[in-house]
Design a protein around this motif. Structure first.
Motif, PDB file in Angstrom:
ATOM      1  N   LYS A   1      30.947  77.519  34.303  1.00 33.08           N
ATOM      2  CA  LYS A   1      32.177  76.849  34.708  1.00 33.08           C
ATOM      3  C   LYS A   1      32.858  76.224  33.492  1.00 33.08           C
ATOM      4  O   LYS A   1      32.216  75.572  32.676  1.00 33.08           O
ATOM      5  CB  LYS A   1      31.852  75.771  35.759  1.00 33.08           C
ATOM      6  N   ASP A   2      34.156  76.434  33.384  1.00 31.39           N
ATOM      7  CA  ASP A   2      34.890  75.952  32.213  1.00 31.39           C
ATOM      8  C   ASP A   2      35.617  74.632  32.456  1.00 31.39           C
ATOM      9  O   ASP A   2      36.491  74.242  31.686  1.00 31.39           O
ATOM     10  CB  ASP A   2      35.858  77.013  31.694  1.00 31.39           C
ATOM     11  N   SER A   3      35.224  73.947  33.513  1.00 30.72           N
ATOM     12  CA  SER A   3      35.804  72.632  33.794  1.00 30.72           C
ATOM     13  C   SER A   3      34.675  71.693  34.221  1.00 30.72           C
ATOM     14  O   SER A   3      33.519  72.098  34.322  1.00 30.72           O
ATOM     15  CB  SER A   3      36.857  72.740  34.901  1.00 30.72           C
ATOM     16  N   GLU A   4      35.037  70.454  34.474  1.00 32.70           N
ATOM     17  CA  GLU A   4      34.045  69.454  34.846  1.00 32.70           C
ATOM     18  C   GLU A   4      33.322  69.852  36.132  1.00 32.70           C
ATOM     19  O   GLU A   4      33.933  70.329  37.088  1.00 32.70           O
ATOM     20  CB  GLU A   4      34.725  68.091  35.036  1.00 32.70           C
ATOM     21  N   LEU A   5      31.995  69.646  36.140  1.00 36.37           N
ATOM     22  CA  LEU A   5      31.201  69.986  37.323  1.00 36.37           C
ATOM     23  C   LEU A   5      31.388  68.947  38.412  1.00 36.37           C
ATOM     24  O   LEU A   5      31.517  67.752  38.136  1.00 36.37           O
ATOM     25  CB  LEU A   5      29.719  70.063  36.957  1.00 36.37           C
ATOM     26  N   GLU A   6      31.390  69.398  39.652  1.00 39.64           N
ATOM     27  CA  GLU A   6      31.423  68.490  40.797  1.00 39.64           C
ATOM     28  C   GLU A   6      30.024  67.912  40.978  1.00 39.64           C
ATOM     29  O   GLU A   6      29.045  68.443  40.442  1.00 39.64           O
ATOM     30  CB  GLU A   6      31.873  69.248  42.043  1.00 39.64           C
ATOM     31  N   LEU A   7      29.901  66.841  41.727  1.00 37.39           N
ATOM     32  CA  LEU A   7      28.635  66.128  41.889  1.00 37.39           C
ATOM     33  C   LEU A   7      27.516  67.053  42.357  1.00 37.39           C
ATOM     34  O   LEU A   7      26.410  67.039  41.797  1.00 37.39           O
ATOM     35  CB  LEU A   7      28.798  64.953  42.853  1.00 37.39           C
ATOM     36  N   GLN A   8      27.764  67.872  43.367  1.00 37.21           N
ATOM     37  CA  GLN A   8      26.740  68.770  43.891  1.00 37.21           C
ATOM     38  C   GLN A   8      26.312  69.796  42.826  1.00 37.21           C
ATOM     39  O   GLN A   8      25.134  70.119  42.712  1.00 37.21           O
ATOM     40  CB  GLN A   8      27.236  69.488  45.148  1.00 37.21           C
TER      41      GLN A   8
ATOM     42  N   GLY B   1      18.479  59.588  31.803  1.00 39.68           N
ATOM     43  CA  GLY B   1      18.234  61.023  31.884  1.00 39.68           C
ATOM     44  C   GLY B   1      17.756  61.476  33.249  1.00 39.68           C
ATOM     45  O   GLY B   1      17.791  60.725  34.227  1.00 39.68           O
ATOM     46  N   TYR B   2      17.280  62.713  33.289  1.00 44.97           N
ATOM     47  CA  TYR B   2      16.787  63.288  34.537  1.00 44.97           C
ATOM     48  C   TYR B   2      15.630  64.207  34.246  1.00 44.97           C
ATOM     49  O   TYR B   2      15.452  64.623  33.108  1.00 44.97           O
ATOM     50  CB  TYR B   2      17.932  64.019  35.276  1.00 44.97           C
TER      51      TYR B   2
ATOM     52  N   LEU C   1      26.430  69.337  39.569  1.00 49.78           N
ATOM     53  CA  LEU C   1      25.672  68.567  38.584  1.00 49.78           C
ATOM     54  C   LEU C   1      24.245  68.323  39.070  1.00 49.78           C
ATOM     55  O   LEU C   1      23.281  68.457  38.296  1.00 49.78           O
ATOM     56  CB  LEU C   1      26.383  67.241  38.311  1.00 49.78           C
ATOM     57  N   GLU C   2      24.103  68.001  40.340  1.00 54.84           N
ATOM     58  CA  GLU C   2      22.774  67.799  40.912  1.00 54.84           C
ATOM     59  C   GLU C   2      21.949  69.086  40.847  1.00 54.84           C
ATOM     60  O   GLU C   2      20.745  69.045  40.588  1.00 54.84           O
ATOM     61  CB  GLU C   2      22.884  67.296  42.352  1.00 54.84           C
ATOM     62  N   THR C   3      22.586  70.225  41.054  1.00 53.81           N
ATOM     63  CA  THR C   3      21.905  71.515  40.956  1.00 53.81           C
ATOM     64  C   THR C   3      21.423  71.743  39.529  1.00 53.81           C
ATOM     65  O   THR C   3      20.272  72.147  39.316  1.00 53.81           O
ATOM     66  CB  THR C   3      22.840  72.664  41.398  1.00 53.81           C
ATOM     67  N   ILE C   4      22.278  71.493  38.557  1.00 50.25           N
ATOM     68  CA  ILE C   4      21.905  71.634  37.141  1.00 50.25           C
ATOM     69  C   ILE C   4      20.734  70.716  36.818  1.00 50.25           C
ATOM     70  O   ILE C   4      19.810  71.097  36.096  1.00 50.25           O
ATOM     71  CB  ILE C   4      23.102  71.312  36.215  1.00 50.25           C
TER      72      ILE C   4
ATOM     73  N   GLU D   1      18.300  69.920  38.477  1.00 47.25           N
ATOM     74  CA  GLU D   1      17.028  70.400  39.031  1.00 47.25           C
ATOM     75  C   GLU D   1      16.340  71.409  38.104  1.00 47.25           C
ATOM     76  O   GLU D   1      15.162  71.685  38.267  1.00 47.25           O
ATOM     77  CB  GLU D   1      17.260  71.040  40.403  1.00 47.25           C
ATOM     78  N   HIS D   2      17.057  71.939  37.117  1.00 49.04           N
ATOM     79  CA  HIS D   2      16.468  73.025  36.324  1.00 49.04           C
ATOM     80  C   HIS D   2      15.189  72.644  35.585  1.00 49.04           C
ATOM     81  O   HIS D   2      14.303  73.495  35.461  1.00 49.04           O
ATOM     82  CB  HIS D   2      17.504  73.667  35.379  1.00 49.04           C
ATOM     83  N   PRO D   3      14.990  71.400  35.106  1.00 43.28           N
ATOM     84  CA  PRO D   3      13.705  71.104  34.463  1.00 43.28           C
ATOM     85  C   PRO D   3      12.514  71.223  35.431  1.00 43.28           C
ATOM     86  O   PRO D   3      11.442  71.701  35.050  1.00 43.28           O
ATOM     87  CB  PRO D   3      13.868  69.671  33.966  1.00 43.28           C
ATOM     88  N   LYS D   4      12.732  70.808  36.679  1.00 48.41           N
ATOM     89  CA  LYS D   4      11.673  70.959  37.684  1.00 48.41           C
ATOM     90  C   LYS D   4      11.404  72.431  37.947  1.00 48.41           C
ATOM     91  O   LYS D   4      10.247  72.855  38.053  1.00 48.41           O
ATOM     92  CB  LYS D   4      12.058  70.255  38.990  1.00 48.41           C
ATOM     93  N   TYR D   5      12.468  73.217  38.070  1.00 53.49           N
ATOM     94  CA  TYR D   5      12.311  74.660  38.269  1.00 53.49           C
ATOM     95  C   TYR D   5      11.550  75.277  37.093  1.00 53.49           C
ATOM     96  O   TYR D   5      10.682  76.129  37.280  1.00 53.49           O
ATOM     97  CB  TYR D   5      13.671  75.362  38.400  1.00 53.49           C
ATOM     98  N   SER D   6      11.895  74.848  35.896  1.00 51.98           N
ATOM     99  CA  SER D   6      11.228  75.379  34.707  1.00 51.98           C
ATOM    100  C   SER D   6       9.734  75.079  34.742  1.00 51.98           C
ATOM    101  O   SER D   6       8.910  75.953  34.444  1.00 51.98           O
ATOM    102  CB  SER D   6      11.852  74.793  33.438  1.00 51.98           C
TER     103      SER D   6
END
Length: 164
Positions: A47-54, A95-96, A56-59, A61-66
């Protein structure tokens, strides 16, 4: 990106006098730290613009997925898993995924945070052009919103190694 992060992390770990086995663990964590982004939609990642809250929350989660993917592939070393899962933790607790503060963030996670951010900043993204190495380090060290996120001692060592 993951190869760059791994190499930066090993370099910084070496400068911090980590032992060979620790460097191997750190390098492995660097290679695997973002494998969980495969579970994030390409439309969100690109996405080339600011992420919406949902989004951002999905992004976030990627460390847990990793970490989960690493475990499914027989990586059970607690240092590697901790570094993978916590590479987006910040010294100030912003952080997250767990909002850890400095004393609760393992050395490997702090090293990966610096390595990951530096590589991300010095490469083009869908939403911005890349920064020079100097600009990236300045942003990480002096920008009010960033300077409390990184282990400043490690960041100084990293900076000094790049200007030699």
């Amino acid at each position: 990106h993951s190869l760059h992060v791994s190499l930066y992390a090993i370099h910084l770990g070496h400068l911090l006098n980590l032992h060979e086995e620790q460097l191997i663990q750190l390098g492995t964590a660097g290679l695997l730290h973002d494998v969980g982004t495969k579970k994030v939609s390409e439309s969100i990642k690109n996405k080339d613009s600011e992420l919406e809250l949902q989004e951002l929350e999905t992004i976030h989660e990627h460390p847990k997925y990793s970490g989960f993917i690493a475990q499914k592939n027989h990586i059970h070393n607690p240092y590697i898993l901790d570094a993978i899962i916590h590479h987006h933790e910040a010294q100030d607790g912003s952080g997250y995924p767990n909002q850890l503060i400095a004393r609760n963030i393992h050395t490997f996670s702090s090293i990966l945070a610096i390595s990951d951010s530096f590589d991300a900043l010095t490469n083009d993204r869908a939403y911005r052009k890349k920064y020079s190495s100097f600009e990236a380090l300045k942003l990480m060290m002096q920008d009010e919103s960033n300077m409390k996120k990184y282990n400043q001692e490690y960041l100084q060592v990293f900076l000094q190694s790049l200007v030699k």
